[in-house]
Enzyme design. Structure first.
Site, PDB file in Angstrom:
ATOM      1  N   CYS A 167      -8.002   0.389  -3.900  1.00  0.00           N
ATOM      2  CA  CYS A 167      -9.010  -0.474  -4.511  1.00  0.00           C
ATOM      3  C   CYS A 167     -10.350   0.267  -4.639  1.00  0.00           C
ATOM      4  O   CYS A 167     -10.461   1.159  -5.457  1.00  0.00           O
ATOM      5  CB  CYS A 167      -9.128  -1.777  -3.720  1.00  0.00           C
ATOM      6  SG  CYS A 167      -9.919  -3.090  -4.647  1.00  0.00           S
ATOM      7  N   HIS A 205      -3.509  -3.741  -2.676  1.00  0.00           N
ATOM      8  CA  HIS A 205      -3.768  -3.510  -1.245  1.00  0.00           C
ATOM      9  C   HIS A 205      -2.462  -3.528  -0.453  1.00  0.00           C
ATOM     10  O   HIS A 205      -2.013  -4.614  -0.058  1.00  0.00           O
ATOM     11  CB  HIS A 205      -4.681  -4.616  -0.699  1.00  0.00           C
ATOM     12  CG  HIS A 205      -6.103  -4.499  -1.116  1.00  0.00           C
ATOM     13  ND1 HIS A 205      -7.075  -3.930  -0.318  1.00  0.00           N
ATOM     14  CD2 HIS A 205      -6.726  -4.876  -2.255  1.00  0.00           C
ATOM     15  CE1 HIS A 205      -8.247  -3.959  -0.948  1.00  0.00           C
ATOM     16  NE2 HIS A 205      -8.060  -4.538  -2.119  1.00  0.00           N
ATOM     17  N   GLU A 251      -2.040  -2.748   2.610  1.00  0.00           N
ATOM     18  CA  GLU A 251      -2.286  -3.177   4.002  1.00  0.00           C
ATOM     19  C   GLU A 251      -2.304  -4.699   4.127  1.00  0.00           C
ATOM     20  O   GLU A 251      -2.233  -5.221   5.234  1.00  0.00           O
ATOM     21  CB  GLU A 251      -3.594  -2.558   4.522  1.00  0.00           C
ATOM     22  CG  GLU A 251      -4.878  -3.263   4.104  1.00  0.00           C
ATOM     23  CD  GLU A 251      -5.306  -2.946   2.675  1.00  0.00           C
ATOM     24  OE1 GLU A 251      -4.556  -2.274   1.947  1.00  0.00           O
ATOM     25  OE2 GLU A 251      -6.409  -3.393   2.280  1.00  0.00           O
TER      26      GLU A 251
END
Lengths: 273, 242
Positions: free
Chosen positions: A90, A219, A221
Site C-alpha cells: 500500500c 494488505h 497482513e
C-alpha cells in the site's frame, strides 16, 4: 542454518508496522522493526525489507513522495539493487514507485505513478475485499501463488499509471504486472468492484528490478489468518472459512495473505533464495 | 457570464509546503538557494453568474475547497476560455518539456475580492477604472501581491501550475452555488523563490526540482499524472524592483 532477518521499515506516519511484523514472525520470518533514522549500518544487517502501509509523512505532496527521497532509502536502494528482496504494501508500494525501484527499468527513474482511484461516479479512498492472482512465471513473491487470493485494499491512490503508452506496453511484455485483480474464480475482472481502483490491465502488484521488488496495493497482513476472511466471501477461501466456523484451531490457521508473507521465510541469511 | 480564479492559501504555516521545502533543500540539493516555497490552491471557474463574494460565501457554506478559519482567499478575474485552454493543453500531452511550456495566457487578471483588505486597497489605488482586464502586467502585479514573497536580492519567483492531466475539468453540482453547472479547473500553484543569476536560470532550477523524473530529481509535480506549465511571468524579488 539460521533464519534470514527481515527489516520492517518504519517511516513517520506509517501505521501498519506492528501487524506486519507480527504476521511476518508468525510466518516463520525473523523480522524486526527498523526506524527511518537508525542509520545505514543497521539497514545493511538485513537480508530483505518490507515497507508497510499507512500515510508516510502524512502523504504530504503525494503519497510516498517524501519518504522516497529520505536518506535511509539510499542504503535500502543499494541493498536491493544488490539482490535483496523488498515488498512494499500500500503506502509502501507508493514509496517504491516514487523511489523508482518499481519498475526500475533504469536506476531510480520514476516511470510510473500510483494515481488517484478512478471509479465510475467518484474517486478517492476505497476499502473492500478483492481477489488477486499471479501472472507470469512467478518470482520471489509470487512463486507459491496457485489460486486467487482474497485480500483487503484500503487506499485512495492505487491506480498504476504511466502516460507513456509505449513504456506501459514494454512493462506488460516484460511481465512486470505480476499480480492482477480478478474475480473469485480467477477470471479477468469486469471493472469495478473486481478492479477496485481503475488500474489499467487490472494491475494490483508490479515487480521491479530482477523481480526482487514488489509494489503491492492489497494488505496481506490483514488476511493472514482464516478467521479474518469474511464468511460470505465467494470462492475457495470463503468456502474454507465457512467450513472452519466454530473450529478455533482452523480459524487461527493460515489465511490467504500468509502465502505472500511466507516468501521471506525461504530466505537464507545473506539474501539468497 | 464571468470567469474567475479563486485562490486559496493557508493562514498559518502550510505543513505540506514546509516539508517539501526542507526536502528540496536537503535531499534534492537546493540548499540556501531556495528562499521560500509557497503552495496555493487555485480553482478556475467558468460560466459563472454571481459576484465573487457570493462564491466565497457559498464555498465556505459547502465546506468545499476551503475553511475561512484556516485559509485566506482571493478572487481574480480570469480570461474566458481559460478552462478549455487548460484542458486542450493537458490533452496535448506536452508535459515533459525540459524548458517548460507557458500556460495559455493571459489567464489570471486583477484581484476582484479578497478577505485581505490590504490587497483590495492596493488594487483600488492602482487602478483608476481599469476594470478586470486580463493582461500580463496585471497577472504579474496582483499575483505577486497575493503571494507576498519576501524581498531578496538576486532572487526570482517562479510559479508552476500543476493539474490532473486525465480529467482536468469538472462541473459544479448542487443548487446552492451561485451558478450550478459552472465548469472548474482545480490546480496547485507552486511558487519557488530562488536565488539565481537571472530569470532563465531561476526557471531551469524550478523545473529541475519540481518535475519528478528520478528519485533524486524532482518532487512537486508528477508528469505521469499531471500537466504543468509556467503559470506567470518570472519576477525578481529584489526590494528595488517591487
Amino acid at each position: 542454518m539460521s533464519r534470514a532477518r527481515i527489516a520492517v521499515l518504519q517511516f513517520p506516519g506509517l501505521n501498519c508496522e506492528r501487524e506486519t511484523l507480527r504476521e511476518l514472525q508468525r510466518s516463520g520470518v525473523d523480522a524486526s522493526i527498523v526506524r527511518w533514522n537508525e542509520g545505514p549500518s543497521r539497514i545493511r544487517d538485513f537480508a530483505g525489507f518490507v515497507i508497510p502501509g499507512g500515510f508516510s509523512y502524512q502523504d504530504r505532496v503525494r503519497a510516498g513522495a517524501i519518504a522516497a527521497k529520505s536518506s535511509v532509502l539510499d542504503t535500502v536502494v543499494r541493498e536491493v539493487e544488490g539482490g535483496k528482496p523488498i515488498l512494499g504494501i500500500c503506502n509502501g508500494a507508493q514509496i517504491l514507485v516514487e523511489a523508482g525501484l518499481v519498475p526500475g527499468e533504469e536506476p531510480g527513474r520514476v516511470d510510473v505513478c500510483l494515481a488517484r482511484n478512478r471509479i465510475e461516479g467518484w474517486s478517492g479512498y476505497h476499502s473492500r475485499w478483492v481477489f488477486v492472482k499471479a501472472h507470469g512465471d512467478g518470482n520471489f513473491f509470487t512463486g507459491d501463488l496457485t489460486e486467487p487470493l482474497p485480500l483487503v485494499v484500503a487506499h485512495a491512490e492505487g491506480r498504476f499509471v504511466s502516460r507513456d503508452r509505449e513504456a506501459w506496453e514494454r512493462l506488460r511484455r516484460k511481465g512486470r504486472f505480476v499480480l492482477r485483480y480478478c474475480d473469485s474464480e480467477g477470471r479477468d475482472p469486469r471493472g469495478f468492484p473486481d478492479n477496485p481502483n481503475g488500474s489499467p490491465d487490472d494491475v494490483a502488484g508490479m515487480s521491479g528490478l530482477d523481480g526482487q521488488v514488489l509494489a503491492f496495493m492489497p494488505h496481506p497482513e490483514r488476511a493472514a489468518h482464516l478467521w479474518q476472511v469474511p464468511e460470505d466471501l465467494p470462492g475457495v477461501w470463503g468456502e474454507r472459512r465457512r467450513r472452519a466456523a466454530g473450529d478455533r484451531s482452523a480459524l487461527m490457521g493460515d489465511g490467504p495473505g500468509r502465502v505472500l508473507l511466507r516468501a521471506f521465510a525461504r530466505l537464507n541469511r545473506g539474501g539468497s533464495t | 457570464m464571468s470567469a474567475y480564479v479563486f485562490a486559496l492559501c493557508h493562514r498559518t504555516v502550510d505543513l505540506v509546503a514546509a516539508t517539501a521545502a526542507s526536502t528540496l533543500r536537503d535531499a534534492l540539493g537546493l540548499g540556501e538557494d531556495l528562499i521560500a516555497l509557497r503552495r496555493d490552491d487555485l480553482h478556475v471557474l467558468e460560466d459563472c453568474r454571481g459576484e465573487p463574494a457570493a462564491w466565497a460565501a457559498a464555498s465556505a457554506a459547502h465546506a468545499a475547497w476551503f475553511n475561512p478559519n484556516t485559509h485566506r482567499h482571493a478572487f481574480f478575474s480570469a480570461a474566458e476560455g481559460a478552462v478549455d485552454a487548460a484542458a486542450d493543453f493537458a490533452a496535448s500531452g506536452r508535459v515533459v518539456d525540459e524548458e517548460g511550456i507557458d500556460w495559455p495566457r493571459p489567464w489570471l487578471g486583477r484581484i476582484l475580492h479578497s478577505d485581505r483588505a490590504d490587497l483590495l486597497e492596493a488594487r483600488s489605488a492602482a487602478s483608476a477604472g481599469g476594470g478586470g482586464a486580463v493582461d500580463a502586467a496585471s497577472t504579474a502585479g496582483d499575483l505577486s501581491a497575493w503571494l507576498a514573497l519576501p524581498a531578496a536580492g538576486g532572487a526570482f519567483a517562479v510559479s508552476l501550475a500543476a493539474f490532473d492531466a486525465e480529467d482536468p475539468v469538472y462541473t459544479l453540482h448542487g443548487e446552492d452555488w451561485p451558478a450550478p453547472g459552472a465548469r472548474v479547473l482545480s490546480l496547485q500553484l507552486w511558487t519557488l523563490a530562488l536565488r539565481a543569476a537571472d530569470a532563465g536560470q531561476a526557471r531551469r532550477m524550478a523545473v529541475e526540482v519540481a518535475l519528478t523524473r528520478t528519485r533524486r530529481r524532482g518532487l512537486l509535480i508528477h508528469p505521469q499524472v499531471q500537466a504543468w506549465a509556467l503559470a506567470a511571468p518570472i519576477t525578481p524579488l529584489s526590494r528595488e524592483s517591487r
